[in-house]
Design an enzyme around this catalytic site. Structure first.
Site, PDB file in Angstrom:
ATOM      1  N   GLU A  27       0.892  -1.172   0.000  1.00  0.00           N
ATOM      2  CA  GLU A  27       0.000   0.000   0.000  1.00  0.00           C
ATOM      3  C   GLU A  27       0.917   1.204   0.000  1.00  0.00           C
ATOM      4  O   GLU A  27       1.677   1.411   0.939  1.00  0.00           O
ATOM      5  CB  GLU A  27      -0.921  -0.046   1.223  1.00  0.00           C
ATOM      6  CG  GLU A  27      -1.972   1.051   1.229  1.00  0.00           C
ATOM      7  CD  GLU A  27      -1.520   2.245   2.049  1.00  0.00           C
ATOM      8  OE1 GLU A  27      -1.109   3.239   1.422  1.00  0.00           O
ATOM      9  OE2 GLU A  27      -1.566   2.185   3.266  1.00  0.00           O
ATOM     10  N   CYS A  86      -2.270   7.946   5.271  1.00  0.00           N
ATOM     11  CA  CYS A  86      -2.290   7.516   3.878  1.00  0.00           C
ATOM     12  C   CYS A  86      -3.572   7.937   3.170  1.00  0.00           C
ATOM     13  O   CYS A  86      -3.632   7.900   1.945  1.00  0.00           O
ATOM     14  CB  CYS A  86      -2.096   6.011   3.778  1.00  0.00           C
ATOM     15  SG  CYS A  86      -3.064   5.053   4.934  1.00  0.00           S
TER      16      CYS A  86
END
Length: 534
Positions: free
Chosen positions: A265, A302
């Site tokens: 990710e 994020c």
């Protein structure tokens, strides 16, 4: 418990053979007292070999046994008490409230995965019974089930020392799948990582499982990290971090004699699109919610919203004015480490120097001083033409920075979206009528992102069965999977089918008697029933 600076290898705490390092308190810039040891390549190989030997036994444990391990891990982490919270705060600069919240999220996640194991749905058991009299050819008995992939290496992340690190989602889902885990800790929070590793090690021992199903290493990326990726026993990688880091890991993994999957990710700018009617009626409220989301955790999320797209006009000017007012009142906050603060300053300085870009706030970013590693929130403004032509505006700056893009009309939203790669999230604000009218835009957002947020903001990733935390490249390396939520277990499983196997040789999920009492797809129908023996 107390930190030792050692590594957990095959159930023993040992000193690393490749030197020492210290963590720093980002609020003061001062080194913390405890020293931590780096693993050598030989120690990584020893760890991987032990984990590989433990795999066969751990892979055969029942879902119930693995569920008990996860619940015990949660209990042991809670037993760390004040020591964990104090250490985490010192290494990250996070508030006590943030530390407590992340601990609660981590232990909740462990217990949620335990419940998922009890259901057995992750096994996706399917049975097609034999049809010996079928013409023109008989059908054999075929049975399908998910089985553990193998040893998983997890690279801890800087911004979530608990929820994405030693006992985070990658570790949790891999252990749930039946895979031993080797965690490479993050050097920004080595004490936090070690304390959690002590808790997991204690849980493994309490549950009577092989010690090598969980190991904890600290190490340099070009030595221990590389050795871990290349270890033949390692069959998959879990990573959360930058695109640069994720791609470097993916390259090494792809060049192995046996290439392995990397579930990385790698961040996102998480664009927010605001339709005109919604903006006109709620400009100030939207600005407040946006700034709250942008500055949560000082933007080190994020899913921090890094781009806002809206039509130019009086309502957008109101939105920008409120953003400016709010940001100017926010003092500089500590970043996680010196490197993060420096990278943020470099990225924002470069972006605001571009022709056609203006900075709305009057803050001054401070990257390093005798008082720590700090950065101030930054809000930039530009037009669509500049945005299209300047690639630097399309990428994550990782921190409390965002670019507001003014368009002539909503048709140009598609042009702005087209400049962006894959995203973790994409957000659309609009009235009910606007949303219905722009249903095609929602479909375009879904083609770009793993999670679509309507009339909200993306910070806050709920841990639940339906969450998707991933997206098309470069948000993640494999958009078919999620890094958060119980579906993340699927990353560390592989399907195996058994043809005409005697019942006594089948794994438990496929036996005629259905000893696990799970739901199975039998000849196309879901059932919990046992099969009659022929």
């Amino acid at each position: 418990m107390a930190t030792t600076g050692k590594l957990l290898i095959n159930g023993s705490w040992v000193t690393g053979e490749n030197g020492y390092f210290q963590a720093y308190n980002p609020t003061t810039g001062a080194p913390l007292a405890q020293g931590y040891s780096f693993a050598s390549a030989d120690q990584v190989q020893q760890t991987a070999l032990a984990a590989g030997e433990a795999f066969n036994m751990y892979a055969r444990t029942s879902p119930r046994a693995r569920a008990e391990l996860l619940r015990t891990c949660a209990i042991e982490i809670e037993h760390l008490g004040e020591e964990l919270l104090t250490t985490m705060a010192a290494e990250t600069g996070y508030s006590r409230e943030r530390c407590e919240s992340e601990r609660a999220r981590t232990t909740y996640q462990l217990r949620l995965y335990a419940e998922t194991l009890n259901s057995g749905d992750y096994l996706d058991a399917r049975i097609c019974t034999a049809q010996p009299h079928r013409t023109p050819a008989p059908r054999p008995d075929i049975r399908y089930v998910n089985q553990p992939l193998g040893v998983v290496a997890v690279f801890a992340v800087s911004n979530f020392p608990l929820a994405y690190s030693t006992a985070g989602g990658d570790t949790c889902s891999a252990l749930a799948a039946g895979c031993p885990v080797i965690v490479k800790g993050h050097r920004s929070h080595p004490g936090t990582g070690e304390l959690v590793a002590q808790a997991i090690g204690a849980a493994v021992e309490r549950c009577g499982l092989p010690a090598a199903i969980f190991s904890f290493l600290q190490g340099e990326d070009n030595i221990a990290g590389k050795a871990l990726i290349e270890a033949p026993q390692v069959k998959a990688i879990g990573f959360t971090g930058s695109q640069k880091g994720g791609m470097a890991i993916s390259k090494i993994a792809a060049q192995r004699p046996e290439p392995i999957p990397v579930f990385a990710e790698m961040g996102s700018v998480n664009p927010v699109f605001i339709l005109p009617e919604k903006m006109n009626g709620s400009a100030e409220a939207l600005a407040d919610a946006f700034i709250d989301s942008l500055t949560l955790g000082n933007g080190q999320m994020c899913v921090c919203p890094g781009i806002v797209v809206a039509n130019k006009g009086e309502s957008l000017e109101r939105f920008k004015a409120r953003c400016t007012e709010r940001v100017n009142k926010i003092t500089a906050q500590p970043m996680l480490n010196k490197a993060t603060a420096t990278q943020f300053s470099t990225a924002t300085t470069k972006a605001q120097a571009l022709a056609g870009v203006s900075r709305l706030d009057s803050n001054t970013n401070v990257t390093e001083s005798t008082h720590g590693f700090y950065a101030a929130a930054t809000v930039l403004s530009t037009d669509l033409t500049t945005f299209v032509n300047e690639d630097d505006l399309h990428h994550e700056m990782f921190g409390p920075a965002a670019v507001i893009v003014a368009t002539e009309n909503t048709a140009q939203f598609e042009t702005a979206l087209a400049q962006l790669g894959g995203q973790l999230t994409a957000t659309l604000h609009g009235s009910d009528a606007e949303l219905e009218h722009h249903s095609e835009l929602i479909q375009q957002l879904a083609a770009k992102a793993g999670r679509i947020v309507i009339n909200g903001f993306p910070t806050g990733v709920e841990v639940c069965e339906a969450m998707v935390h991933g997206g098309p490249f470069p948000a993640s390396s494999d958009s078919r999977f999620t890094a958060v939520g119980t579906a993340s277990i699927q990353r560390f499983l592989r399907p195996v089918c058994y043809q005409n196997a005697p019942d006594n040789l089948l794994p438990e999920p496929l036996k005629n008697s259905n000893p696990l009492r799970i739901s199975r797809l039998v000849n196309g129908e879901k059932t919990y029933s046992a099969l009659k023996s022929e």
